[in-house]
Design a protein around this motif. Sequence first.
Motif, short mmCIF file in Angstrom:
data_model
loop_
_atom_site.label_atom_id
_atom_site.label_comp_id
_atom_site.label_asym_id
_atom_site.label_seq_id
_atom_site.Cartn_x
_atom_site.Cartn_y
_atom_site.Cartn_z
N HIS A 96 5.35 55.79 55.62
CA HIS A 96 6.05 55.58 56.89
C HIS A 96 6.02 56.86 57.73
O HIS A 96 5.62 57.91 57.25
CB HIS A 96 7.50 55.16 56.65
N SER B 147 11.60 58.60 62.39
CA SER B 147 12.09 58.29 63.72
C SER B 147 11.89 59.52 64.61
O SER B 147 12.05 60.66 64.15
CB SER B 147 13.57 57.93 63.66
N ALA C 148 18.60 52.04 66.04
CA ALA C 148 18.75 52.42 64.64
C ALA C 148 17.46 53.07 64.11
O ALA C 148 16.36 52.57 64.35
CB ALA C 148 19.10 51.19 63.80
N ASP C 149 17.61 54.14 63.35
CA ASP C 149 16.44 54.85 62.84
C ASP C 149 15.62 54.02 61.87
O ASP C 149 14.40 54.19 61.77
CB ASP C 149 16.88 56.15 62.16
N ASP C 150 16.28 53.11 61.13
CA ASP C 150 15.52 52.35 60.14
C ASP C 150 14.54 51.38 60.78
O ASP C 150 13.65 50.85 60.11
CB ASP C 150 16.44 51.63 59.15
N ARG C 151 14.68 51.13 62.08
CA ARG C 151 13.67 50.34 62.78
C ARG C 151 12.34 51.09 62.83
O ARG C 151 11.27 50.48 62.80
CB ARG C 151 14.13 50.02 64.21
N TRP C 152 12.42 52.41 62.92
CA TRP C 152 11.22 53.25 63.02
C TRP C 152 10.61 53.53 61.65
O TRP C 152 9.38 53.71 61.55
CB TRP C 152 11.57 54.58 63.68
N THR C 153 11.44 53.60 60.63
CA THR C 153 10.97 54.06 59.32
C THR C 153 10.67 52.92 58.35
O THR C 153 10.43 53.16 57.18
CB THR C 153 12.01 54.99 58.68
N ASP C 154 10.67 51.69 58.82
CA ASP C 154 10.40 50.53 57.97
C ASP C 154 9.05 50.71 57.26
O ASP C 154 7.99 50.72 57.91
CB ASP C 154 10.37 49.26 58.84
N ARG D 202 5.33 44.75 62.16
CA ARG D 202 6.66 45.27 61.82
C ARG D 202 6.97 46.58 62.55
O ARG D 202 8.09 47.08 62.46
CB ARG D 202 6.77 45.48 60.31
N HIS E 176 3.62 56.12 66.26
CA HIS E 176 4.27 54.81 66.14
C HIS E 176 3.60 53.77 67.03
O HIS E 176 3.48 52.59 66.65
CB HIS E 176 5.76 54.92 66.48
#
Length: 405
Positions: free
Chosen positions: A139, A142, A176-182, A191, A246
């Motif tokens: 990954h 973010s 949310a940062d987890d949207r970037w680090t999925d 995704r 990204h």
Amino acid sequence: MATDIKDAAQAVDAASVMRLVPARPRLLALGEPTHGENALLELRNELFRQLVEQEGYRTIAIESDCMTSLLVDDYVTSGTGTLEEVMERGISHGWGAFAANHELVRWMRAYNIRVDDEGRPASERLRFAGFDGPLEITHAASPRQALTALHDHLAAHVDTDLLPCTADTLDRLLDADDRWTDPAAMMDPSRSVGQSAEARQLRLLADDLVALLDQQTPHLLAATSRDDVDRARLYGRTATGLLRYHFWMADTSPARMSRLCALRDSMMAHNLLAVAARGPVLAHAHNSHLQREKSRMQMWQGPVEWWSAGALVSAQLGAEYAFVATALGTIRHQGVDTPPPDTLEGLLYALPEDRCVIDAPRLATALGDTRPVPRVSPWFGYAPLDPARLADNDGILFLKDVPQR
């Protein structure tokens, strides 16, 4: 032939490395063909100490997250934090756990403290840098940390009316940062959020923030310091680089992985050039990132190739860039046994020395048209040297046997 090869071999020390090039390079790159071996890191440490003491080098840059590495630099220059904290949080890819990396950082901090405990002058202090982006194979980070740090730096020192947006706007667009680090986005472009409307707007804002930083450089230098401005430029490079990365993670074309690999090495190259601008640097990373030729890799979607960071930096620095690749004989604990005698590593393995530095162009001349065959590694984690590109290296550091530690 054996005599010619032996004549090209020298002791492993800074003086031998310097004899490979006509003048002290601004950026001396030392590659490794595999990661995670303390023996290679200990050789790197030994060479860096000699380069500091004998050749005036003051900075080491390693293949680690450029943002988290700031914690390590703060520690070695000013003692901020503890060794344990910065090794855990400041070196990426899990490499902070390696004993040789601990020893490197500990020695650098000790060097920067003079006997009288007042510390060395800023111009004489050793510096630590990571030159990789905040990227993992699974990954990408973010862009929040880099983007907000750049905005905060500018907001503290320039007229608010000049800022292209507020911090709240950045926060809303980042979400949310987890949207970037999925991690699923690496294999499934659908995704990725990199081509969303919010991400596209963030790319424009990041570009405007970097432009503002450039426009305000004279004022910022007067109001802060060269180190502060350099750090803000790092934030800008990282923010724009991550947003670009990204964006292309969301790409569905066959060129997707080649482009992502190229973007990573491009970020590496820009970071190396920035570090080298303040004085001579020893850079340490995988051979594939520092070589002058294109890098190649077999991935799940097929073969990919891209210009390495070393190729990009060499194109900028010319003779001020030097590359010494590391080659290995055995890594028996990984199933890499004695190399076949008709390979490059096999020829070097026949030398009596356990380790040596080889003048690569001289060796290529000695071999003439009788080129070794490429070695095939039984272990995916080790990449043998390409004998066809031997002369593209300034030197080879050869280690006969890598012990298990």
